[in-house]
Scaffold this motif. Structure first.
Motif, short mmCIF file in Angstrom:
data_model
loop_
_atom_site.label_atom_id
_atom_site.label_comp_id
_atom_site.label_asym_id
_atom_site.label_seq_id
_atom_site.Cartn_x
_atom_site.Cartn_y
_atom_site.Cartn_z
N LYS B 23 27.09 18.06 17.20
CA LYS B 23 26.57 18.00 18.92
C LYS B 23 28.57 18.13 19.01
O LYS B 23 29.17 18.39 19.78
CB LYS B 23 26.13 17.15 19.93
N TRP B 49 18.26 29.78 28.67
CA TRP B 49 18.08 28.76 28.27
C TRP B 49 17.74 28.53 27.36
O TRP B 49 17.41 28.09 26.19
CB TRP B 49 18.02 28.10 29.37
N LEU B 50 16.32 29.03 27.65
CA LEU B 50 14.90 29.42 26.55
C LEU B 50 15.68 30.04 25.07
O LEU B 50 15.66 30.09 23.83
CB LEU B 50 14.08 30.38 26.46
N TYR B 51 16.52 31.35 24.97
CA TYR B 51 17.48 32.13 24.18
C TYR B 51 18.06 31.36 23.65
O TYR B 51 18.32 32.18 22.32
CB TYR B 51 16.91 34.08 24.35
N CYS B 52 19.11 30.42 24.70
CA CYS B 52 19.98 31.03 23.71
C CYS B 52 20.22 29.69 22.25
O CYS B 52 19.58 29.20 21.78
CB CYS B 52 21.04 29.76 24.90
N PRO B 53 20.92 30.76 21.65
CA PRO B 53 20.76 30.11 19.78
C PRO B 53 22.00 28.39 19.64
O PRO B 53 21.23 28.45 18.91
CB PRO B 53 21.61 31.43 18.43
N ASP B 54 22.45 28.34 20.67
CA ASP B 54 23.47 27.78 21.20
C ASP B 54 23.29 26.20 21.49
O ASP B 54 24.01 25.23 22.10
CB ASP B 54 25.16 27.88 20.96
N GLN B 55 22.49 26.90 22.40
CA GLN B 55 22.09 25.24 23.98
C GLN B 55 23.07 25.20 24.15
O GLN B 55 23.17 24.02 24.76
CB GLN B 55 20.68 24.18 23.46
N VAL B 59 21.56 23.45 32.74
CA VAL B 59 20.75 22.92 33.89
C VAL B 59 20.55 21.91 33.84
O VAL B 59 20.97 20.59 33.27
CB VAL B 59 19.21 23.86 32.73
N SER B 75 31.00 24.59 23.32
CA SER B 75 29.53 24.74 22.49
C SER B 75 29.13 26.20 22.17
O SER B 75 29.27 27.02 21.32
CB SER B 75 27.99 24.05 22.12
N LYS B 77 29.47 30.33 21.56
CA LYS B 77 29.58 30.90 20.82
C LYS B 77 30.37 32.59 21.68
O LYS B 77 30.80 33.08 21.44
CB LYS B 77 28.43 30.77 19.47
#
Ligand SMILES: Cc1ncc(C[n+]2csc(CCOP(=O)(O)OP(=O)(O)O)c2C)c(N)n1
Ligand code: SF4
Ligand code: SF4
Ligand code: SF4
Ligand SMILES: [Mg+2]
Lengths: 339, 116
Positions: B23, B49-55, B59, B75, B77
């Motif tokens: 992090k 939110w569900l799909y973001c590969p980098d969280q 939210v 974070s 990208k």
């Protein structure tokens, strides 16, 4: 019942289930979302996940010294033995439970993740062994159809006509000439196993299968379509779209096999031509310029159509005919060592 | 970015003892495109939110319901997957992208923000 995106967000909005930001997978890579969905499902069902990882993009990019992106118990061993490693972890857990060192009601979910190279090719025998021994774990292959971490070499999973550094498209060769190995059928041929395919486009189906795997009394194998935006040569935002096309063209049929019983979990009424999938990705563009491109596409079309029809027939033929009844407790070989 | 430590300061065996320490590593510097949130168009479906590969989707809970608040640019990208999966970015009838001002997430070149 899998949770909706809203209910998942409610539970996990301030947590990083599995891996945190700061990992160094390429922008838009599908792999971290596959991990996130699998682990959220486990946690939402009351399990604490434990993860073993084979060498590959996911491992290399999440554990660059002095950082680790993992916030669950995690072990990496080698490229070829992630299943052997998780077998040991699972057996150690059972032994510690038996000795009373761990509360009897503690629910752990053992996950092994591997790339296609680590699964279809180099880790296949350790995977087969662990499944045959009946360890309770969930193996997930994030299938990006090549050795991507080392720069796009051909694997047993690479599709026909794809351009890789070890099977390049040129004047003489049309890239990879063989078909993709059918790992799902290989794994389904083991006794007492739950096997399924998943894709990011259908997270509900994905989570349902993880829930089944968690509840299944034995090992599970999940094959996840995992776009490598880098070497599939698609735009960074295409991971979900490619998985959608893969499902809609029958390139990636969504189905499951539970103790020999087949179920097609997403029926596709009017499949799109597989050429749509092929033409949407740059890894096939060199092949598409060859004079035999149409022939290659036609053969692939025949294959995916025939495979889907065969799956529907198997669903009909195996209905209520499991090849092995529920796992009987005294058969659990791993218990012998759990002293 | 965490500072590099000398050999006397690192745990024995070079172990990484802090879970999720990645992090601290800033991947936001990789960004070529920047996602911009237009909250007035958001229906808080949480797909991004569900799909973001980098969280990297921020939210918050408002009255017990998750609300999209924007992006963590430390974070993020800039892959654009959030914009791609956002249902508000596509016209349900024509299946074509809607005009930018109707979208909930738009992607802008990072060069537009060089002064910052
Ligand atoms: C025994 C062994 N051979 C080769 C390598 C080098 N190597 C590291 S990752 C990798 C590719 C992994 O491919 P895959 O399993 O498909 O995962 P991906 O990187 O595509 O996610 C290779 C060849 C290794 N680490 N160990
Ligand atoms: S090379 Fe491919 S699989 Fe590896 S991190 Fe990049 S996009 Fe993901
Ligand atoms: S996907 Fe779009 S509509 Fe849904 S929460 Fe994200 S920004 Fe809002
Ligand atoms: S651009 Fe990519 S990394 Fe950034 S918030 Fe959107 S999905 Fe996440
Ligand atoms: Mg691979």
């Amino acid at each position: 019942m899998p949770l909706s995106a809203i209910d998942l967000a409610k539970q996990f909005y301030d947590k990083n289930p599995g891996i945190t930001p700061g990992h160094r997978l390429c922008p838009g890579c599908a792999a971290p979302t596959i991990v996130k969905i699998a682990l959220m499902t486990a946690i939402a069902n009351g399990y604490e996940p434990v993860v073993a990882l084979a060498t590959g993009c996911l491992e290399v990019s999440t554990t660059i010294y002095p950082y680790s992106a993992w916030n669950v118990p995690y072990i990496h061993n080698a490229f070829e033995n992630v299943s052997a490693t998780i077998s040991g972890v699972e057996t150690a857990f059972k032994a510690a439970k038996k000795r009373g060192e761990i509360p009897a009601d503690k629910k752990l979910a053992f996950f092994a993740f591997g790339g296609d190279g680590g699964t279809y090719d180099i880790g296949l025998q350790s995977l087969s062994g662990a499944v045959e021994r009946g360890h309770k774990f969930i193996y997930i292959v994030y299938d990006n159809e090549g050795y991507m971490n080392t720069g796009n070499q051909r694997s047993g999973s690479t599709p026909t006509g794809s351009d890789t550094t070890t099977a390049p498209v040129g004047k003489k060769m049309s890239g990879k000439v063989q078909l993709k190995k059918n790992i799902v059928e290989i794994m389904a041929a083991h006794e007492n196993v739950y096997v399924a395919t998943v894709a990011l486009t259908d997270t509900f189906d994905f989570m349902k299968k993880i829930e089944k795997a968690l509840a299944f009394d034995g090992p599970s194998f999940i094959a996840a379509h995992s776009a490598c935006v880098r070497f599939w040569r698609v735009a960074d935002d295409q991971a979900v779209e490619t998985s959608k096309l893969a499902v809609e063209t029958l390139y990636w049929p969504l189905y499951e096999v539970e103790r020999g019983v087949y179920r097609v979990t997403k029926k596709i009424k009017d499949p799109k031509p597989v050429s749509e999938y092929i033409k949407s990705q740059g890894r096939f563009s060199a092949m598409l310029k060859r004079p035999d491109a149409q022939e290659i596409i036609d053969e692939l079309q025949q294959y995916v159509t025939a495979r889907y029809e065969r799956l529907l027939a198997l669903e009909e033929a195996t209905k209520d005919k499991p090849v092995r009844g529920p796992w009987s407790k005294k058969d659990v070989q791993t218990d012998e060592h759990a002293m | 970015m965490a500072e590099l430590k000398g050999w006397k300061d690192i745990p024995i065996g070079g172990l990484v003892v802090e879970p999720g320490s990645a992090k601290k590593y800033q991947t936001g510097t990789w960004r070529v495109l920047r996602p911009i949130f237009q909250s007035e168009n958001c229906i808080n479906c949480m797909f991004c939110w569900l799909y973001c590969p980098d969280q990297s989707i921020v939210v918050e809970l408002v009255d017990g319901k998750p609300k999209m608040k924007g992006f963590d640019y430390y974070s993020c990208k800039g892959c654009g997957l959030c914009a791609n999966v956002c249902p508000k970015n596509i016209d349900p009838k024509t299946k074509q992208p809607v005009a930018d001002e109707k979208k909930a997430i738009i992607m802008k070149p990072e060069t537009d923000f060089v002064e910052e």
